[in-house]
Enzyme design. Structure first.
Site, PDB file in Angstrom:
ATOM      1  N   ARG A  35       8.443 104.811  50.811  1.00 55.82           N
ATOM      2  CA  ARG A  35       8.668 105.218  52.216  1.00 55.82           C
ATOM      3  C   ARG A  35       7.501 104.861  53.135  1.00 55.82           C
ATOM      4  NH1 ARG A  35      10.855 109.390  49.376  1.00 55.82           N
ATOM      5  NH2 ARG A  35      13.131 109.368  49.408  1.00 55.82           N
ATOM      6  N   LYS A  92       6.037  93.382  64.087  1.00 56.45           N
ATOM      7  CA  LYS A  92       7.361  93.016  63.556  1.00 56.45           C
ATOM      8  C   LYS A  92       7.170  92.417  62.174  1.00 56.45           C
ATOM      9  CE  LYS A  92      10.052  91.510  67.581  1.00 56.45           C
ATOM     10  NZ  LYS A  92      10.704  90.310  68.137  1.00 56.45           N
ATOM     11  N   GLU A 149       3.264  77.838  69.417  1.00 53.00           N
ATOM     12  CA  GLU A 149       3.263  79.230  69.890  1.00 53.00           C
ATOM     13  C   GLU A 149       2.166  79.439  70.942  1.00 53.00           C
ATOM     14  OE1 GLU A 149       5.579  81.355  69.183  1.00 53.00           O
ATOM     15  OE2 GLU A 149       6.443  80.599  67.309  1.00 53.00           O
ATOM     16  N   LYS A 202      -0.453  88.097  73.656  1.00 56.77           N
ATOM     17  CA  LYS A 202       0.606  88.725  72.842  1.00 56.77           C
ATOM     18  C   LYS A 202       0.433  90.242  72.778  1.00 56.77           C
ATOM     19  CE  LYS A 202       3.576  88.750  68.920  1.00 56.77           C
ATOM     20  NZ  LYS A 202       4.129  88.154  67.722  1.00 56.77           N
ATOM     21  N   GLU A 217      10.765  95.950  72.035  1.00 61.18           N
ATOM     22  CA  GLU A 217      11.496  94.827  72.631  1.00 61.18           C
ATOM     23  C   GLU A 217      12.736  95.262  73.420  1.00 61.18           C
ATOM     24  OE1 GLU A 217      11.525  91.057  70.347  1.00 61.18           O
ATOM     25  OE2 GLU A 217      13.497  90.734  71.217  1.00 61.18           O
ATOM     26  N   ARG A 243       8.923  92.389  76.255  1.00 60.74           N
ATOM     27  CA  ARG A 243       8.574  91.697  75.008  1.00 60.74           C
ATOM     28  C   ARG A 243       9.501  90.511  74.743  1.00 60.74           C
ATOM     29  NH1 ARG A 243       6.665  94.096  69.085  1.00 60.74           N
ATOM     30  NH2 ARG A 243       6.421  92.062  68.134  1.00 60.74           N
ATOM     31  N   ASN A 282      10.161  85.478  73.275  1.00 59.05           N
ATOM     32  CA  ASN A 282      11.204  84.662  72.633  1.00 59.05           C
ATOM     33  C   ASN A 282      11.445  83.346  73.367  1.00 59.05           C
ATOM     34  OD1 ASN A 282      11.727  86.499  70.577  1.00 59.05           O
ATOM     35  ND2 ASN A 282      13.062  87.701  71.911  1.00 59.05           N
ATOM     36  N   HIS A 309      12.614  80.358  71.540  1.00 59.11           N
ATOM     37  CA  HIS A 309      13.029  80.787  70.208  1.00 59.11           C
ATOM     38  C   HIS A 309      14.539  80.941  70.066  1.00 59.11           C
ATOM     39  CE1 HIS A 309       8.812  81.355  69.679  1.00 59.11           C
ATOM     40  NE2 HIS A 309       8.963  81.768  68.441  1.00 59.11           N
ATOM     41  N   HIS A 346      15.294  79.046  66.902  1.00 56.51           N
ATOM     42  CA  HIS A 346      15.743  79.591  65.612  1.00 56.51           C
ATOM     43  C   HIS A 346      16.982  78.860  65.111  1.00 56.51           C
ATOM     44  CE1 HIS A 346      13.553  83.724  65.829  1.00 56.51           C
ATOM     45  NE2 HIS A 346      12.836  82.811  65.203  1.00 56.51           N
ATOM     46  N   HIS A 403       9.137  75.943  61.909  1.00 53.68           N
ATOM     47  CA  HIS A 403       9.255  76.864  63.042  1.00 53.68           C
ATOM     48  C   HIS A 403       8.662  76.306  64.347  1.00 53.68           C
ATOM     49  CE1 HIS A 403       9.705  80.885  64.752  1.00 53.68           C
ATOM     50  NE2 HIS A 403       8.460  80.806  65.206  1.00 53.68           N
TER      51      HIS A 403
HETATM   52  N1  LIG Z   1       6.443  88.792  62.580  1.00 54.23           N
HETATM   53  C1  LIG Z   1       6.306  88.022  63.635  1.00 54.23           C
HETATM   54  O1  LIG Z   1       6.108  88.518  64.756  1.00 54.23           O
HETATM   55  C2  LIG Z   1       6.408  86.542  63.477  1.00 54.23           C
HETATM   56  C3  LIG Z   1       6.078  85.701  64.562  1.00 54.23           C
HETATM   57  C4  LIG Z   1       6.141  84.318  64.372  1.00 54.23           C
HETATM   58  C5  LIG Z   1       6.518  83.796  63.137  1.00 54.23           C
HETATM   59  N2  LIG Z   1       6.842  84.647  62.110  1.00 54.23           N
HETATM   60  C6  LIG Z   1       7.246  84.117  60.806  1.00 54.23           C
HETATM   61  O2  LIG Z   1       6.147  83.385  60.273  1.00 54.23           O
HETATM   62  C7  LIG Z   1       6.639  82.403  59.368  1.00 54.23           C
HETATM   63  C8  LIG Z   1       5.940  81.091  59.646  1.00 54.23           C
HETATM   64  O3  LIG Z   1       4.557  81.288  59.465  1.00 54.23           O
HETATM   65  P1  LIG Z   1       3.564  80.088  59.130  1.00 54.23           P
HETATM   66  O4  LIG Z   1       3.832  78.967  60.047  1.00 54.23           O
HETATM   67  O5  LIG Z   1       2.208  80.658  59.036  1.00 54.23           O
HETATM   68  O6  LIG Z   1       4.131  79.579  57.735  1.00 54.23           O
HETATM   69  P2  LIG Z   1       3.747  79.868  56.204  1.00 54.23           P
HETATM   70  O7  LIG Z   1       3.340  81.258  55.992  1.00 54.23           O
HETATM   71  O8  LIG Z   1       4.924  79.371  55.423  1.00 54.23           O
HETATM   72  O9  LIG Z   1       2.503  78.912  55.955  1.00 54.23           O
HETATM   73  C9  LIG Z   1       2.640  77.514  56.121  1.00 54.23           C
HETATM   74  C10 LIG Z   1       2.104  76.754  54.912  1.00 54.23           C
HETATM   75  O10 LIG Z   1       0.682  76.801  54.928  1.00 54.23           O
HETATM   76  C11 LIG Z   1       0.191  77.231  53.661  1.00 54.23           C
HETATM   77  N3  LIG Z   1      -1.078  77.889  53.957  1.00 54.23           N
HETATM   78  C12 LIG Z   1      -1.280  79.092  54.544  1.00 54.23           C
HETATM   79  N4  LIG Z   1      -2.581  79.271  54.813  1.00 54.23           N
HETATM   80  C13 LIG Z   1      -3.232  78.162  54.379  1.00 54.23           C
HETATM   81  C14 LIG Z   1      -4.578  77.742  54.407  1.00 54.23           C
HETATM   82  N5  LIG Z   1      -5.534  78.478  54.980  1.00 54.23           N
HETATM   83  N6  LIG Z   1      -4.893  76.553  53.852  1.00 54.23           N
HETATM   84  C15 LIG Z   1      -3.908  75.760  53.319  1.00 54.23           C
HETATM   85  N7  LIG Z   1      -2.612  76.092  53.298  1.00 54.23           N
HETATM   86  C16 LIG Z   1      -2.277  77.284  53.823  1.00 54.23           C
HETATM   87  C17 LIG Z   1       1.290  78.060  53.101  1.00 54.23           C
HETATM   88  O11 LIG Z   1       1.239  78.105  51.687  1.00 54.23           O
HETATM   89  C18 LIG Z   1       2.527  77.305  53.576  1.00 54.23           C
HETATM   90  O12 LIG Z   1       2.785  76.231  52.715  1.00 54.23           O
HETATM   91  C19 LIG Z   1       8.153  82.340  59.571  1.00 54.23           C
HETATM   92  O13 LIG Z   1       8.760  83.015  58.512  1.00 54.23           O
HETATM   93  C20 LIG Z   1       8.370  83.114  60.877  1.00 54.23           C
HETATM   94  O14 LIG Z   1       9.621  83.751  60.915  1.00 54.23           O
HETATM   95  C21 LIG Z   1       6.786  85.990  62.267  1.00 54.23           C
END
Ligand SMILES: NC(=O)c1ccc[n+]([C@@H]2O[C@H](COP(=O)([O-])OP(=O)(O)OC[C@H]3O[C@@H](n4cnc5c(N)ncnc54)[C@H](O)[C@@H]3O)[C@@H](O)[C@H]2O)c1
Length: 340
Positions: A105, A127, A169, A211, A221, A225, A229, A232, A236, A246
């Protein structure tokens, strides 16, 4: 080291990850969830902590993986008093925030984001969530971490493609909130790509402030907020349909949003061009001529941002000013027909 605060969450920018233990309630009762590429990179030492290595990739954001993770936490003796630290990109942050929010929980957690995208965006705002079927982030909570520690050193092992993803972003933040920030990014692109520490620190700080300010006004949101998007809604859908990363999908989503804004006389052509040029110079895609807008629109309708028969879309009035515009589904239909 700069410390920003929001929602009682301190965000340490330009702090060494080697100091992470200073922010833990109890190192013995902490479990690190570490992205596999970070864990196996010789540059970083996370090996002295209780660690679960998270395989890289969006496919880990599933309920099946969360169940697996819960079993691993139990195997490591975790209980309600334990603390989790997510070390990785957006995927690891989303997984860590979600599993921590539901494990027994809810237990506390912190983030050490290691991609540019996670440092300026995914780690911030509370989020978290996982995907179901083709639908992204359909299951999740809004729960704030205890701390976010941002160390730019992680960007030194990040593939350039991932820096470019993060820049999508960052450019979005400038588009919706701050024209002078957009100019700053445009003038400093080469310094960003050569990872100049001061420029990176400045960009990360500005994006984090943009942000956090928006999230602070509207955590759940209900209103403002939604402007985060920008790009997005179609982004998406593009990510799902074409399986592209992304940031690249968001870039195309911003191009579509700007075309719609120009079409309904909200945005002028020269601002549209300034944004397109910057996206292009960053290495992001801007050509939407090959996209099937009709089928993307179908996917958009199924997306969670649809409410009733109208549809909230984020459009720019000008660079630095975003508005939530409500379209009926038939209005959006008409516009898409004109754009295709
Ligand atoms: N919660 C939120 O508010 C929010 C906002 C934007 C995106 N997201 C989510 O984030 C995700 C995308 O995140 P991302 O772009 O960081 O992708 P990711 O977490 O998949 O990382 C991208 C790649 O980089 C590698 N990696 C990470 N750090 C590294 C480093 N320091 N050195 C070498 N390789 C490294 C990872 O293994 C992966 O292959 C999506 O799932 C998206 O939905 C969430």
């Amino acid at each position: 080291l700069k410390t920003l605060n929001y929602h009682n969450t301190p965000i340490y920018i330009s702090e060494s990850y080697l100091n992470v233990s200073n922010y833990l309630p109890n190192s013995d009762k902490t479990i690190f969830l570490v992205d596999e590429h970070v864990f196996h990179c010789d540059k970083y030492i996370f090996k002295s902590f209780n660690t679960i290595v998270i395989p890289s990739g969006e496919q880990q954001k599933s309920m099946a993986f969360i169940e697996e993770l819960v079993s691993k936490l139990l195997d490591l003796g975790a209980d309600r008093t334990y603390f989790l630290v997510g070390v990785g990109g957006g995927v690891v942050c989303d997984i860590t925030g979600f599993v921590a929010s539901i494990f027994m929980r809810g237990i506390k957690f912190g983030f050490v984001p290691t991609t540019l995208l996670a440092q300026v965006d995914a780690s911030i705002g509370g989020k978290n969530g996982v995907n179901t079927g083709v639908y992204k982030n359909m299951i999740g909570t809004i729960t704030q971490p205890e701390f976010i520690l941002i160390d730019e050193i992680f960007l030194s092992s990040l593939p350039q493609e991932e820096i470019i993803n993060g820049l999508a972003e960052i450019i979005k933040h400038a588009c919706i909130q701050d024209k002078s920030y957009l100019n700053f990014i445009a003038q400093n692109l080469s310094a960003i790509f050569s990872l100049e520490k001061e420029i990176l620190g400045s960009i990360i700080t500005t994006s984090v402030i943009i942000k956090t300010d928006i999230v602070h006004q509207d955590e759940k949101e209900k209103g403002v907020r939604k402007i985060l998007n920008f790009g997005h809604t179609f982004g998406h859908a593009i990510e799902k349909k074409y399986g592209i990363p992304h940031g690249r999908a968001v870039s195309l989503g911003m191009i579509i949003a700007n075309k719609i804004a120009v079409f309904i006389n909200k945005l002028d052509l020269s601002s549209e061009k300034i944004i397109k040029d910057l996206l292009e110079n960053t290495g992001l895609p801007t050509d939407i001529s090959q996209l099937d807008l009709q089928s993307l629109k179908e996917l958009v309708f199924k997306d969670k941002k649809k409410s009733g028969s109208s549809f909230d879309f984020i459009l720019l009035n000008k660079i630095g000013e975003a508005k939530i515009i409500s379209f009926s589904l038939s209005q959006l239909d008409d516009i898409i027909l004109q754009l295709q």
